[in-house]
Design a protein around this motif. Structure first.
Motif, PDB file in Angstrom:
ATOM      1  N   ILE A  19       0.819  -1.216   0.000  1.00 24.30           N
ATOM      2  CA  ILE A  19       0.000   0.000   0.000  1.00 24.30           C
ATOM      3  C   ILE A  19       0.852   1.265   0.000  1.00 24.30           C
ATOM      4  O   ILE A  19       0.621   2.188  -0.776  1.00 24.30           O
ATOM      5  CB  ILE A  19      -0.950   0.010   1.215  1.00 24.30           C
ATOM      6  CG1 ILE A  19      -1.979  -1.119   1.087  1.00 24.30           C
ATOM      7  CG2 ILE A  19      -1.652   1.366   1.357  1.00 24.30           C
ATOM      8  CD1 ILE A  19      -2.784  -1.381   2.350  1.00 24.30           C
ATOM      9  N   LYS A  79      -9.254   0.494   6.337  1.00 31.15           N
ATOM     10  CA  LYS A  79     -10.441   0.703   5.501  1.00 31.15           C
ATOM     11  C   LYS A  79     -10.637  -0.465   4.542  1.00 31.15           C
ATOM     12  O   LYS A  79     -11.765  -0.910   4.321  1.00 31.15           O
ATOM     13  CB  LYS A  79     -10.308   2.013   4.729  1.00 31.15           C
ATOM     14  CG  LYS A  79     -10.419   3.234   5.605  1.00 31.15           C
ATOM     15  CD  LYS A  79     -10.126   4.497   4.835  1.00 31.15           C
ATOM     16  CE  LYS A  79     -10.033   5.686   5.790  1.00 31.15           C
ATOM     17  NZ  LYS A  79      -9.504   6.872   5.128  1.00 31.15           N
ATOM     18  N   GLU A  80      -9.542  -0.959   3.996  1.00 33.13           N
ATOM     19  CA  GLU A  80      -9.603  -2.101   3.080  1.00 33.13           C
ATOM     20  C   GLU A  80     -10.136  -3.336   3.804  1.00 33.13           C
ATOM     21  O   GLU A  80     -10.979  -4.058   3.276  1.00 33.13           O
ATOM     22  CB  GLU A  80      -8.205  -2.372   2.519  1.00 33.13           C
ATOM     23  CG  GLU A  80      -8.139  -3.517   1.542  1.00 33.13           C
ATOM     24  CD  GLU A  80      -6.721  -3.739   1.061  1.00 33.13           C
ATOM     25  OE1 GLU A  80      -6.139  -4.781   1.435  1.00 33.13           O
ATOM     26  OE2 GLU A  80      -6.203  -2.892   0.325  1.00 33.13           O
ATOM     27  N   GLU A  81      -9.661  -3.574   5.018  1.00 32.89           N
ATOM     28  CA  GLU A  81     -10.113  -4.719   5.791  1.00 32.89           C
ATOM     29  C   GLU A  81     -11.586  -4.591   6.166  1.00 32.89           C
ATOM     30  O   GLU A  81     -12.334  -5.573   6.120  1.00 32.89           O
ATOM     31  CB  GLU A  81      -9.256  -4.900   7.037  1.00 32.89           C
ATOM     32  CG  GLU A  81      -7.856  -5.385   6.717  1.00 32.89           C
ATOM     33  CD  GLU A  81      -6.909  -5.385   7.903  1.00 32.89           C
ATOM     34  OE1 GLU A  81      -7.218  -4.728   8.935  1.00 32.89           O
ATOM     35  OE2 GLU A  81      -5.853  -6.026   7.807  1.00 32.89           O
ATOM     36  N   HIS A  84     -13.629  -5.331   3.112  1.00 24.97           N
ATOM     37  CA  HIS A  84     -13.599  -6.772   2.874  1.00 24.97           C
ATOM     38  C   HIS A  84     -14.606  -7.488   3.779  1.00 24.97           C
ATOM     39  O   HIS A  84     -15.345  -8.371   3.323  1.00 24.97           O
ATOM     40  CB  HIS A  84     -12.175  -7.286   3.117  1.00 24.97           C
ATOM     41  CG  HIS A  84     -11.971  -8.711   2.755  1.00 24.97           C
ATOM     42  ND1 HIS A  84     -11.906  -9.152   1.454  1.00 24.97           N
ATOM     43  CD2 HIS A  84     -11.813  -9.813   3.531  1.00 24.97           C
ATOM     44  CE1 HIS A  84     -11.731 -10.460   1.443  1.00 24.97           C
ATOM     45  NE2 HIS A  84     -11.664 -10.876   2.700  1.00 24.97           N
TER      46      HIS A  84
END
Length: 117
Positions: A19, A79-81, A84
């Protein structure tokens, strides 16, 4: 620290590198790339870069702290987690043919896409 915890820490560092790697210096990127992608040992990296093994160790620790600081400030991985997790929740809601759950799933998707129903 258990082997599982070490593995999880290494995976997290790898994700942070994916990232935020573009924000690192060329030397930091090269060192971490050799460590993660080429799976070189500290000794092998030190030979490759022409520095001591201790210098490689120190650089990797410093870069880990830098990447964690970026994540604390920007929160992209968190935020990605979260996204998901929400997508998995939608998948579970859509599995049964239940109109109420499908409507809830559609609402979650709308929220994730920034739209209002």
């Amino acid at each position: 620290m258990s082997a599982e915890e070490i593995f999880e820490q290494r995976m997290r560092l790898g994700r942070l590198f994916d990232i935020y790697g573009g924000l690192l210096t060329e030397k930091q990127r090269t060192c971490l790339g050799l460590y993660f992608y080429d799976d070189l040992s500290l000794s092998e990296i030190s030979e490759e870069l022409g520095v001591s093994r201790q210098a490689v160790h120190d650089l990797l620790k410093r870069v880990e702290q830098i990447l964690e600081r970026y994540e604390t400030t920007l929160g992209v991985l968190a935020k990605e987690e979260a996204l998901h997790e929400e997508m998995h929740r939608v998948k579970e809601l859509l599995a049964p043919c239940d109109r109420a759950k499908n409507d809830e799933a559609a609402g979650i998707l709308d929220k994730l896409c920034g739209e209002s129903r």
